[in-house]
Design a protein around this motif. Structure first.
Motif, mmCIF file in Angstrom:
data_model
loop_
_atom_site.group_PDB
_atom_site.id
_atom_site.type_symbol
_atom_site.label_atom_id
_atom_site.label_comp_id
_atom_site.label_asym_id
_atom_site.label_seq_id
_atom_site.Cartn_x
_atom_site.Cartn_y
_atom_site.Cartn_z
ATOM 1 N N UNK A 79 4.542 -13.621 -10.448
ATOM 2 C CA UNK A 79 4.450 -14.394 -9.352
ATOM 3 C C UNK A 79 4.425 -14.426 -7.667
ATOM 4 N N UNK A 80 5.373 -14.099 -7.253
ATOM 5 C CA UNK A 80 5.772 -13.921 -5.386
ATOM 6 C C UNK A 80 4.275 -13.403 -4.979
ATOM 7 N N UNK A 81 4.087 -11.884 -5.728
ATOM 8 C CA UNK A 81 3.681 -10.900 -5.021
ATOM 9 C C UNK A 81 1.703 -11.764 -5.198
ATOM 10 N N UNK A 82 1.447 -12.586 -6.146
ATOM 11 C CA UNK A 82 0.285 -13.107 -6.402
ATOM 12 C C UNK A 82 -0.088 -14.168 -6.139
ATOM 13 N N UNK A 83 1.401 -14.996 -5.730
ATOM 14 C CA UNK A 83 0.978 -16.853 -5.069
ATOM 15 C C UNK A 83 1.804 -16.707 -4.061
ATOM 16 N N UNK A 84 2.619 -16.357 -3.658
ATOM 17 C CA UNK A 84 3.879 -16.116 -2.815
ATOM 18 C C UNK A 84 3.102 -17.288 -1.881
ATOM 19 N N UNK A 111 1.100 -13.583 -0.019
ATOM 20 C CA UNK A 111 0.556 -13.422 -0.619
ATOM 21 C C UNK A 111 -0.783 -13.243 0.295
ATOM 22 N N UNK A 112 -1.344 -12.398 0.271
ATOM 23 C CA UNK A 112 -2.867 -12.025 0.287
ATOM 24 C C UNK A 112 -3.783 -12.105 -0.693
ATOM 25 N N UNK A 113 -3.566 -11.166 -1.342
ATOM 26 C CA UNK A 113 -3.730 -10.952 -3.203
ATOM 27 C C UNK A 113 -5.071 -11.044 -2.701
ATOM 28 N N UNK A 119 -8.302 -9.426 -9.726
ATOM 29 C CA UNK A 119 -7.191 -9.160 -9.083
ATOM 30 C C UNK A 119 -6.720 -8.255 -8.647
ATOM 31 N N UNK A 120 -6.650 -7.924 -7.702
ATOM 32 C CA UNK A 120 -5.916 -6.852 -7.209
ATOM 33 C C UNK A 120 -6.276 -5.684 -7.241
ATOM 34 N N UNK A 121 -5.416 -4.560 -7.711
ATOM 35 C CA UNK A 121 -6.353 -3.431 -8.526
ATOM 36 C C UNK A 121 -6.101 -3.403 -9.842
ATOM 37 N N UNK A 174 -0.106 -1.801 -11.817
ATOM 38 C CA UNK A 174 0.147 -2.211 -10.354
ATOM 39 C C UNK A 174 -0.855 -3.142 -9.632
ATOM 40 N N UNK A 175 -1.154 -4.140 -9.511
ATOM 41 C CA UNK A 175 -1.672 -4.793 -8.169
ATOM 42 C C UNK A 175 -1.553 -5.004 -7.385
#
Length: 259
Positions: free
Chosen positions: A143-148, A151-153, A237-239, A258-259
């Motif tokens: 969650x932090x990786x995607x919406x923290x 995050x610049x995902x 989303x990401x990768x 991995x994202x």
């Protein structure tokens, strides 16, 4: 002589520091601390502890075991479902997380269990009238990786548009200078938007790649340049790509993905 009081300008709460280090989410950290699973500089940490940047943080293997059991689910959200809590009579997308809706081509070793619904929450929004890739996760790190906050995902969308009375051949009728504004130059809610990648996929469809996620951002961006969105689908989303995942079905994020 009494011990010096830690300087609050150089310390941070333990749960915040653990999240910054990518160990877990803040909420997860609080749970682990309450269970006595976290040590700081060799001592079991109390709730609310302030720690220095160089503090040695150790996590009990029980916490790691709990973390390994957490799942992340990739859902192809249909129209008519909200991303989060039920509202205005519409069901949340998480109701589609049922054994019968699992994609038959999912090769993940995870087995579906109702307990996986506990704490399963969307990591980001997808409007009720939009379709495509929605991530549901129990894992605070995801969650932090995607919406923290930091995050610049990248998130990629295919967007079908109309321009005034033009429904076919929109690309030919739409001024190229306005595409440049979509890429960089618009503001929403009094804030300038980050640069976006915007290109024509075909004469009626644009491809957007964003690194932020304001509410109904793409629809509002299009309105500012005279376009009307008639279809919006998130495809990456990401990768992680939506790929061939059917509408209304889901799969697990596989080990090693991995994202």
């Amino acid at each position: 002589m009494p011990e010096p009081t830690p300087n609050s300008s150089t310390t941070s709460r333990l749960n915040k520091r653990m999240a910054e280090l990518g160990l877990c989410s803040r909420r997860e950290a609080d749970d682990w601390i309450a269970r006595g699973w976290v040590k700081v500089n060799g001592a079991i940490a109390p709730m609310g502890l302030q720690v220095a940047p160089d503090a040695r943080i150790e996590v009990d293997p029980k916490a790691r075991g709990q973390q390994r059991e957490q799942v992340t689910v990739l859902l192809h959200k249909p129209m008519g479902y909200v991303s989060g809590q039920a509202e205005d009579g519409y069901q949340p997308a998480v109701v589609l997380f049922q054994a019968r809706n699992r994609w038959q081509d999912d090769r993940s070793p995870h087995r579906f269990a109702p307990a996986q619904l506990k704490g399963l929450a969307p990591a980001g929004r997808l409007d009720i009238d939009s379709t495509g890739l929605l991530v549901l996760t129990q894992d605070g790190r995801v969650a932090r990786q995607l919406i923290g906050e930091d995050s610049g995902m990248e998130k990629e969308y295919l967007v079908r548009v109309e321009y005034g009375a033009v429904t076919n051949g929109v690309q030919a009728a739409f001024p190229p200078a306005q595409i440049a504004r979509l890429r960089h130059g618009l503001s929403l809610d009094g804030q300038a938007l980050k640069p976006a990648k915007v290109d024509w996929q075909n004469p009626e469809q644009l491809r957007f790649v964003l690194t932020e996620g304001k509410k109904r951002q793409i629809r509002r961006m299009c309105e500012l340049v005279g376009l009307r969105v008639v279809g919006l689908k998130r495809v990456r989303i990401g990768r992680i790509h939506l790929g061939n995942l059917p509408v209304g079905q889901w799969r697990y994020l596989a080990p090693g993905e991995r994202f």
